[in-house]
Design an enzyme around this catalytic site. Structure first.
Site, PDB file in Angstrom:
ATOM      1  N   HIS A 161      -0.310   9.221  14.428  1.00  0.00           N
ATOM      2  CA  HIS A 161      -1.916   8.042  13.790  1.00  0.00           C
ATOM      3  C   HIS A 161      -2.875   7.478  14.942  1.00  0.00           C
ATOM      4  O   HIS A 161      -2.505   6.094  14.997  1.00  0.00           O
ATOM      5  CB  HIS A 161      -1.141   7.428  12.880  1.00  0.00           C
ATOM      6  CG  HIS A 161      -2.174   7.267  11.796  1.00  0.00           C
ATOM      7  ND1 HIS A 161      -3.700   7.443  12.010  1.00  0.00           N
ATOM      8  CD2 HIS A 161      -2.030   5.913  10.029  1.00  0.00           C
ATOM      9  CE1 HIS A 161      -4.312   7.306  10.854  1.00  0.00           C
ATOM     10  NE2 HIS A 161      -3.570   6.989  10.370  1.00  0.00           N
ATOM     11  N   GLN A 164      -5.487   5.277  14.127  1.00  0.00           N
ATOM     12  CA  GLN A 164      -5.026   3.957  13.240  1.00  0.00           C
ATOM     13  C   GLN A 164      -4.509   2.701  14.834  1.00  0.00           C
ATOM     14  O   GLN A 164      -5.232   1.495  15.042  1.00  0.00           O
ATOM     15  CB  GLN A 164      -3.546   4.039  13.044  1.00  0.00           C
ATOM     16  CG  GLN A 164      -2.771   2.908  12.200  1.00  0.00           C
ATOM     17  CD  GLN A 164      -3.940   1.688  11.396  1.00  0.00           C
ATOM     18  OE1 GLN A 164      -3.992   1.836  10.003  1.00  0.00           O
ATOM     19  NE2 GLN A 164      -3.902   0.452  11.780  1.00  0.00           N
ATOM     20  N   ARG A 336     -10.270   0.386  11.317  1.00  0.00           N
ATOM     21  CA  ARG A 336     -10.428   1.665  11.338  1.00  0.00           C
ATOM     22  C   ARG A 336     -11.995   2.198  11.169  1.00  0.00           C
ATOM     23  O   ARG A 336     -12.076   3.496  12.382  1.00  0.00           O
ATOM     24  CB  ARG A 336     -10.042   1.243  10.106  1.00  0.00           C
ATOM     25  CG  ARG A 336      -8.446   1.644   9.890  1.00  0.00           C
ATOM     26  CD  ARG A 336      -7.631   2.658  11.047  1.00  0.00           C
ATOM     27  NE  ARG A 336      -7.405   4.409  10.767  1.00  0.00           N
ATOM     28  CZ  ARG A 336      -7.050   4.459  10.023  1.00  0.00           C
ATOM     29  NH1 ARG A 336      -6.720   4.448   8.882  1.00  0.00           N
ATOM     30  NH2 ARG A 336      -7.525   5.983   9.516  1.00  0.00           N
TER      31      ARG A 336
END
Length: 353
Positions: A161, A164, A336
Site C-alpha cells: 500500500h 498510504q 493521503r
C-alpha cells in the site's frame, strides 16, 4: 503528559521544506507498485513535493495547480475493493492537477471476470493516461502494470500500500520536523526515530518494513504467533536497514515491542475478505489493543505519537489514545490527498514539472 499538542502540525499553520531531493524525481520508475522499488531519496522527493502542495493549497490559497499538469489527461481509478480515503484522495488529486478521474468500480467493468486482466489492462490503458488500481492479489497489480501502456500506481493490494506509507511519512515529517528544527532535510528528520508496529502481519506492515528502515527509521515489528512476516519482506527490511544503521526487530509481546518507540502504529486485525476469520483473529490478538497502559508499561518514549490508517475499530486502540493529543490519525488521513497529488504529478504530469 508533555506538551505534545504544540509539536503536531495543525490546520492553522504548516511548515514547508526545501526541495533537497527534487532531482531524484527525474528518475522515478514508470510505475509505483511498491516503495521497495524506490530509493530513499526518491521517496523523500515525493514527501517534499507533497508538503509543498499542502502548504500552497492550505496556506497560500492555491485552489488548483496553476500549471494544470494533468490538463487533458484522464486517470482510470480501478477499484476492486471499496474505499473512503483512497477514493476521495485520488479524485480530489486529479481535480487539483487539472485532470479527470474516471472511477471504475468492481460492478462497472469486467476486470478479471469475463475478460482477462491482460486484456483489460491493454484496453483500459489505450483510453486513459494513467491507472490507479486498488485490487486484491499482488499478481493483479503486477499483471496490470506488465500489460498497461501507461503508468500504473498501486492504490492497494494484498502485499503493498505505497500511497498510504507516503502519507505516513509525510505525517512523521510534519510532527518530528518541528521537534528537530536543525535537521538538514527530511531524511535527517527520520534518522534515529523508532516505530513500533503492534498488529497484523499485513500489507501496511510489509510496506512499512520495506520502506522505513532505508529512510532511517528503526522498526519494532510485533504480531502474534501464527502471523509471520514473509521471508522476502524480512530480507528487504534488513537490506534497507544496512544502508542507514536503522534496526529491525521482531516481537510477539506488544509491551516489549513499544520500548523506546517514538511512533506506535496499528491497523485493522480483520482485513476485507477475512470476515470469516474474525472470531479467531480477535482471540489471537488479545492483548494487542494499543493503550496508554501499554505504552507506559513498555516504556515508550515520552512524546510518542499514535498512527492508524483507518477505519479503526474499538478493539484495536482505546478511545483515550485514538482521540488524544498523541493521535495524528486524521492528519495522517488528510495527507493521503497531498501524497497522492505528489505521486500523480511526478508519474503522470508534465515532465517539466
Amino acid at each position: 503528559m508533555s506538551n505534545i499538542k504544540h509539536s503536531i502540525v495543525s490546520n492553522n499553520g504548516a511548515g514547508t521544506t526545501h526541495q533537497v531531493h527534487s532531482a531524484a524525481l527525474k528518475s522515478l520508475p514508470r510505475d509505483m507498485i511498491a516503495l521497495s522499488d524506490y530509493s530513499a531519496e526518491q521517496i523523500a522527493g515525493l514527501i517534499e513535493s507533497a508538503a509543498d502542495f499542502k502548504h500552497k493549497a492550505k496556506y497560500e490559497g492555491q485552489a488548483f495547480h496553476p500549471d494544470q499538469p494533468l490538463k487533458g489527461k484522464t486517470i482510470g481509478l480501478i477499484f476492486s475493493k471499496r474505499s473512503t480515503r483512497t477514493r476521495v484522495a485520488s479524485e480530489t488529486s486529479a481535480a487539483y492537477l487539472g485532470g479527470h478521474a474516471l472511477f471504475l468500480g468492481k460492478d462497472d467493468i469486467q476486470l478479471g471476470v469475463n475478460e482477462t486482466l491482460r486484456d483489460s489492462a491493454q484496453v483500459i490503458s489505450s483510453m486513459v493516461d494513467g491507472i490507479f488500481a486498488r485490487v486484491g492479489p499482488h499478481s493483479d497489480i503486477t499483471t496490470l502494470a506488465k500489460y498497461s501502456s501507461v503508468p500504473v500506481i498501486n492504490a492497494l493490494c494484498e502485499e503493498n500500500h505505497p500511497t498510504q506509507i507516503l502519507a505516513d511519512l509525510l505525517t512523521i515529517w510534519e510532527v518530528f520536523g518541528k521537534r528537530r528544527p536543525n535537521a538538514r532535510g527530511i531524511l535527517d528528520v527520520f534518522r534515529g526515530l523508532r516505530l513500533a508496529w503492534v498488529g497484523d502481519a499485513n500489507n501496511i506492515a510489509f510496506e512499512i518494513m520495506t520502506t522505513m528502515p532505508k529512510c532511517g527509521i528503526s522498526v519494532n515489528m510485533c504480531s502474534p504467533a501464527g502471523y509471520p512476516i514473509p521471508e522476502y519482506v524480512r530480507n528487504l527490511a534488513a537490506t534497507g536497514a544496512q544502508t542507514t544503521d536503522a534496526e529491525v526487530k521482531y516481537f510477539s509481546d506488544p509491551i516489549e515491542a513499544v520500548n523506546g518507540a517514538d511512533i506506535i502504529v496499528t491497523d485493522t486485525w480483520v482485513s476485507m475478505g477475512q470476515e470469516d476469520e474474525k472470531a479467531q483473529r480477535i482471540r489471537d490478538f488479545a492483548g494487542y489493543q494499543v493503550s496508554k497502559e501499554m505504552a507506559q508499561k513498555g516504556n515508550a518514549n515520552k512524546d510518542w505519537i499514535f498512527m492508524h490508517c483507518l477505519p479503526r475499530k474499538a478493539e484495536e486502540v482505546t478511545d483515550d489514545v485514538f482521540y488524544s493529543d498523541r493521535s495524528v490519525v486524521f492528519q495522517e488521513a488528510e495527507n493521503r490527498k497531498w501524497t497522492t497529488i505528489a505521486t500523480f504529478n511526478a508519474l503522470l504530469g508534465k515532465k517539466s514539472n
